[in-house]
Enzyme design. Structure first.
Site, mmCIF file in Angstrom:
data_model
loop_
_atom_site.group_PDB
_atom_site.id
_atom_site.type_symbol
_atom_site.label_atom_id
_atom_site.label_comp_id
_atom_site.label_asym_id
_atom_site.label_seq_id
_atom_site.Cartn_x
_atom_site.Cartn_y
_atom_site.Cartn_z
ATOM 1 N N HIS A 108 -5.472 -1.319 11.832
ATOM 2 C CA HIS A 108 -5.023 -1.880 10.570
ATOM 3 C C HIS A 108 -6.015 -2.932 10.090
ATOM 4 O O HIS A 108 -6.600 -3.665 10.905
ATOM 5 C CB HIS A 108 -3.650 -2.517 10.784
ATOM 6 N N CYS A 140 -5.002 0.514 3.838
ATOM 7 C CA CYS A 140 -5.037 -0.903 4.218
ATOM 8 C C CYS A 140 -6.436 -1.485 4.029
ATOM 9 O O CYS A 140 -6.602 -2.649 3.654
ATOM 10 C CB CYS A 140 -4.568 -1.089 5.644
ATOM 11 N N GLN A 164 0.814 -1.216 0.000
ATOM 12 C CA GLN A 164 0.000 0.000 0.000
ATOM 13 C C GLN A 164 0.844 1.262 0.000
ATOM 14 O O GLN A 164 0.348 2.353 -0.267
ATOM 15 C CB GLN A 164 -0.937 0.011 1.210
#
Length: 514
Positions: free
Chosen positions: A251, A110, A104
């Protein structure tokens, strides 16, 4: 003076680099000490992420936790007749159903990478095509979904996008690690996007090991979330568990396997291959119930559909008049499509559908002499329809009549008509035969023959050519003299049957036979 300034700046930059390196070295040493003290079964070291400045490390995250999903319904575990296997890895489950590692980069996307990775795997499982690196466009997800940006995004919103719109291949809009602009995507990308039938939470805020294992076994790789602490940036191998460091953020990642003997899940990250175990990490089951909150808001993608494809069959009769046709839409079940026309003289039905179907259309007669063009848009595909003007057919023939001697012969008639105007040529008289050009379109020629007239009476017949009458007149045959020619002063005469001087044969003592 300039040299002094340059030297000072070089010393400043070197000092900053040295301090940063010392800081990283100290942090790494601290993490390694904590691992040793806690007996954690993983190894910390320098990684492609640990070397980054703090702000860029944080850009490797990007999950925004939902504020209303805690009480959302969750998938019940499906029965497994022979029990769950003690280990599962979708990278080696009758083939590899996990696509290549992605990065990314310096963008908090993410959420887009986790969703895309799960979609890619579900497509491979659904299509039974292992070992294919299906590469879908995370940039389309970032730029077009409305679910987030490089500053973070929502897993529930992006999952709605994957279900309702889908994701095209990477080449449609290659990743730029920026918010980008959806207008930069390839044209008509929705028509070839990969999607899913539905999605549902496996867990929200109270995940269980058995629940995640069951969903992973039945549905394939799962989207999930976790809290990331600073020690995680230094992970190089082993089974991760939190040991030390500050909370860096949240995340989104993709679970691809589990192992009961080692009590861990195998997870696909989106930080490239320079971090972790070639981009993957293993995480202890225990991290579901501590501050890492691994497994919160785990999502299963259900019924991944393949790319929608279409084949067509256009049927147009004579362009100048009314016509009908059909377009067959061939696409997997669950693929929605629409059909429309941009011209009032073309009608279309049905206006939409799902899965395979046939679209019927009709083109009304063109009452003008001007060509016209319109378009049909069906299942994302555009087809141009061109209709000729309505030509008024007028015909003429030349000549319109002919006279023939009794002996007959062959002749021609020219037909003049606009291009596209058809015509025929026929005769209702046995002694007049059309030998070529019995039909045509536009200008042409008709050839005919006239048989000899053996009668002592003249005759008249006709042909019908391009709607016009062509008249044929033929003279009668002369008398058939059977008498003997004899002499006569001043001329000749026939002693029998021949009654006209002109009928006599010129040779004396021969039989008349004209």
């Amino acid at each position: 003076m300039k040299k002094k300034v340059l030297v000072i700046w070089a010393m400043v930059i070197f000092s900053c680099f040295l301090l940063s390196s010392l800081s990283r070295a100290q942090e790494l040493s601290s993490v390694q000490s904590a691992i040793q003290q806690m007996g954690a079964p993983w190894v910390a070291g320098e990684t492609s992420v640990s070397k980054l400045p703090l702000a860029e490390k944080n850009k490797r995250l990007g999950l925004i936790l939902p504020t209303y999903a805690a009480n959302a319904p969750v998938l019940p575990p499906l029965p497994v007749p022979y029990g769950l296997p003690t280990a599962l890895d979708w990278r080696n489950n009758g083939g590899n159903f996990v696509t290549g590692m992605r990065d990314q980069s310096n963008c908090g996307s993410c959420w887009a990478f986790a969703a895309t990775a799960a979609l890619e795997s579900n497509v491979l499982i659904s299509q039974k095509t292992p070992n294919v690196d299906l590469n879908l466009s995370e940039q389309v997800v970032v730029s077009c979904s409305g679910a987030g940006s490089c500053d973070g995004g929502y897993m529930d919103s992006v999952s709605d996008f994957v279900r309702d719109t889908g994701v095209p291949v990477e080449t449609c809009y290659p990743y730029t690690a920026t918010d980008g602009n959806c207008a930069n995507s390839c044209a008509n990308w929705q028509a070839s996007a990969y999607d899913i039938q539905s999605w549902q939470y496996v867990a929200t805020t109270s995940p269980t090991v058995e629940g995640i294992k069951n969903a992973l076994y039945n549905y394939g790789p799962l989207v999930t979330t976790m809290a990331v602490y600073s020690d995680f940036f230094y992970y190089t191998s082993g089974v991760y568990s939190y040991t030390s460091g500050y909370l860096a953020g949240y995340h989104a990642i993709t679970i691809v396997g589990y192992n009961d003997s080692g009590s861990y899940f195998t997870v696909k990250n989106s930080w490239g291959t320079g971090w972790g175990e070639s981009g993957y990490f293993r995480i202890a089951y225990s991290q579901l119930t501590n501050s890492v909150n691994f497994g919160d808001y785990t999502i299963a993608y259900i019924g991944a559909a393949p790319s929608c494809t279409y084949s067509t069959s256009l049927l147009f009769p004579y362009a100048g008049g009314a016509s009908t046709g059909s377009i067959r839409v061939t696409t997997p079940s669950g693929c929605a499509w629409t059909a429309s026309s941009n011209a009032t003289w073309m009608s279309i039905t049905p206006a939409n559908g799902t899965g395979p179907g046939i679209v019927q259309f009709s083109v009304s007669a063109n009452s003008t002499s001007t060509e016209r063009t319109g378009t049909l848009t069906i299942a994302g595909q555009t087809y141009q329809v061109t209709q000729e003007g309505n030509v008024v057919c007028t015909y003429s023939i030349s000549p319109t009549s002919a006279s023939w001697a009794a002996s007959g012969g062959t002749g021609n008639v020219s037909v003049t008509a606009p291009a596209g105007c058809s015509w025929t040529a026929t005769s209702n008289y046995s002694w007049i035969t059309v030998t070529s050009g019995a039909g045509g379109s536009g200008n042409g020629t008709v050839q005919y023959s006239v048989a000899a007239n053996t009668s002592s009476t003249s005759r008249t017949g006709s042909m019908f050519i391009a709607g016009k009458t062509f008249t044929v007149t033929q003279a009668a045959a002369g008398p058939s003299c059977k008498g003997k020619c004899g002499g006569y002063a001043g001329g000749c005469w026939c002693d029998t049957l021949c009654t006209y001087y002109g009928d006599c044969c010129p040779d004396y003592n021969t039989y008349c036979n004209q």
